[in-house]
Write a protein that holds these residues in place. Sequence first.
Motif, short mmCIF file in Angstrom:
data_model
loop_
_atom_site.label_atom_id
_atom_site.label_comp_id
_atom_site.label_asym_id
_atom_site.label_seq_id
_atom_site.Cartn_x
_atom_site.Cartn_y
_atom_site.Cartn_z
N CYS A 40 1.89 -3.39 -9.07
CA CYS A 40 3.31 -3.63 -8.79
C CYS A 40 3.78 -4.92 -9.46
O CYS A 40 4.92 -4.99 -9.93
N ASN B 269 -3.06 -2.33 -5.73
CA ASN B 269 -1.66 -1.91 -5.79
C ASN B 269 -0.73 -3.10 -6.00
O ASN B 269 0.28 -2.99 -6.69
N LEU C 217 -5.92 2.85 -7.70
CA LEU C 217 -4.61 2.85 -7.04
C LEU C 217 -4.51 3.87 -5.91
O LEU C 217 -3.92 3.59 -4.87
N GLU D 42 0.81 -1.22 0.00
CA GLU D 42 0.00 0.00 0.00
C GLU D 42 0.84 1.27 0.00
O GLU D 42 0.37 2.35 -0.37
N ALA E 203 1.00 3.42 -3.26
CA ALA E 203 -0.22 4.04 -3.79
C ALA E 203 -0.03 5.46 -4.29
O ALA E 203 -0.79 5.92 -5.15
#
Length: 151
Positions: A111, A107, A99, A39, A42
């Motif tokens: 990624c 996220n 996001l 997170e 973000a």
Amino acid sequence: MSHATDSAIGMMDGAYFTSRNDILNFLNDLLDLNLTKIEQTASGAVACQLTEYIFPGSVPMSKVNWAARTQPEYIDNYKLLQKAFNKYKVQRYVDVDKLIRAKYQDNLEFCQWLKAFFDQTAPMMRGGREGYDPVAVRAKGKGGKRVGTNK
């Protein structure tokens, strides 16, 4: 220069089975970060730096806001990312609205895609880009000097 690999990474691609720990280790090692949670990506700042790593000079790192705390600030970072993607013809839809909410799954998937894109686009850079100092690059942006490193 078109990147066919960017749109070829579908949801059933092995990239989407890359673990959270593998992603965090990849980003921490490559960009000298100290991320502990997905997170934390973000804000878009990490994606901007990874894109700048792959395509030197593609993202004006002085405009990246590492201190971003609000969704409008996150959006500004994603605008920088999208400009770089457009410039290098990276055909990836970035769902910014999802996001910036900092939800784990959204996220993580982004990624995972970023790592797969890196692996397919810049495998020769896995060991590092010669002369690249991720801490110095990050320090150009707002709040970048205060971002923790993994050392």
